[in-house]
Scaffold this active site. Structure first.
Site, PDB file in Angstrom:
ATOM      1  N   PRO A  46       0.794  -1.230   0.000  1.00  0.00           N
ATOM      2  CA  PRO A  46       0.000   0.000   0.000  1.00  0.00           C
ATOM      3  C   PRO A  46       0.827   1.281   0.000  1.00  0.00           C
ATOM      4  O   PRO A  46       2.046   1.274   0.203  1.00  0.00           O
ATOM      5  CB  PRO A  46      -0.818  -0.118   1.299  1.00  0.00           C
ATOM      6  N   GLU A  47       0.132   2.373  -0.177  1.00  0.00           N
ATOM      7  CA  GLU A  47       0.703   3.715  -0.098  1.00  0.00           C
ATOM      8  C   GLU A  47       1.274   3.952   1.310  1.00  0.00           C
ATOM      9  O   GLU A  47       0.672   3.555   2.313  1.00  0.00           O
ATOM     10  CB  GLU A  47      -0.390   4.741  -0.392  1.00  0.00           C
TER      11      GLU A  47
END
Length: 348
Positions: A46-47
């Site tokens: 993920p970010e």
């Protein structure tokens, strides 16, 4: 190319060990090992997975959130640095290509943080460090913006590979530039966003954007999103029960893999932690191009043209602006030879 890569991709949907860099890196290393043991050659995280997302920007005023900003800065990683080295070693040990979001600490400005996406090759080399071009909305309280030098398609072991962070996947021109560079595998990193307006369905928004890019580009899009933990809620909500309730609402995270027809290759994972796997065959990108190839026969470049400035933006560049020497002068060594290193300068 005659042979098109076929491989297993893994999209990790998980929460970091919030604001604990070493523990989050250890969790990422374990997840890399797990995904590789299940046959994955490409592993997407993920970010800003390391070590988390600044949710307080959405729930506190800037003065209230400032101490948390300092804490995030202290938890951010240096590139190069030991935390990145641990991730590089994990990629090399498993012979996987790893794409992971990190909070990157600037080397030239105390307090400056970038939202960066790091791509690591199966030999442990850093292929690119992409800094999010424009932090979204409240994120501007935390991150500085990157430049066009890192919006790149990489000649990777899994094929032509590009990556964008969260809201950048809504930036039509950024996406088009990647397509025009020959992208066939796209990694989109996201965070769970339950703090958005009440009528905003983050999971649906992720699916729409991912399907659109895959369909428009006739490529595969690997989407990795983080999840929410009680600790994140306690920090961001404080003693406000309405904020705490909002942060627990469903459909705030989605991870999955979308094919060149825009459809999910496998059932996406919503809200819960886990890893989504799918087989990718890049030969599937060929025939759809015959209908709509927006970087080829289905465009009019005499009518439309995109200019992409790839100049690295640096606070200072050392060198003479005097008369040109009669003999060419070789440039000095690059200080900090890291992909996407906008802080690097040439020595005198």
């Amino acid at each position: 190319m005659e042979d098109f890569p076929r491989f297993t991709a893994a999209a990790v949907q998980a929460a970091p060990v919030y604001l604990d860099t070493a523990a989050t890196v250890a969790k990422a290393v374990a997840l890399i090992g797990e995904a590789a043991s299940n046959g994955a050659s490409l592993i997407a995280f993920p970010e800003v997975f390391v070590p988390g997302y600044p949710y307080w920007n959405w729930t506190m005023n800037p003065v209230q959130g400032s101490p948390w900003y300092e804490r995030l800065y202290r938890c951010a990683i240096d590139i190069p640095g030991p935390h990145l080295d641990a991730l590089r070693a994990a990629a090399a040990a498993t012979k996987t290509t790893v794409v992971i979001g990190v909070n990157e600490r600037s080397r030239h400005s105390l307090g400056l943080i970038y939202n960066s996406v790091v791509t690591i090759g199966p030999d442990g080399s850093v292929l690119n460090v992409h800094r999010k071009l424009v932090p979204t909305w409240a994120e501007k309280l935390t991150w500085g913006g990157g430049d066009g030098s890192t919006v790149r398609v990489l000649d990777s072991a899994v094929g032509p590979l590009g990556a964008l962070a969260c809201g950048e996947n809504t930036n039509t021109l950024a996406r088009f530039s990647l397509l025009a560079q020959g992208e066939l595998v796209h990694v989109a990193s996201y965070i769970s966003l339950p703090v958005a307006p009440a009528d905003y369905d983050m999971a649906q928004a992720i699916a729409v954007r991912s399907a659109a890019h895959a369909f428009e580009g006739k490529l595969f899009s690997v989407v990795a999103c983080s999840t929410i933990t009680d600790e994140m809620i306690e920090i961001a909500a404080g003693d406000d029960p309405e904020i705490a309730k909002a942060m627990r609402r469903p459909n705030s995270a989605l991870s999955g893999i979308f094919g060149p027809d825009g459809n999910p290759v496998v059932e996406p994972l919503i809200d819960e932690e886990g890893i989504v796997y799918a087989e990718i065959d890049l030969a599937r990108c060929i025939q759809p191009k015959q209908m709509h190839d927006i970087i080829g026969a289905y465009n009019r470049f005499d009518v439309f043209q995109l200019h992409h400035d790839t100049t690295p933006r640096r606070p200072v560049v050392f060198g003479s602006r005097g008369p040109v020497a009669e003999e060419p002068v070789a440039p000095g060594p690059v200080i900090g030879p890291w992909p996407g290193d906008g802080d690097a300068v040439r020595a005198g």
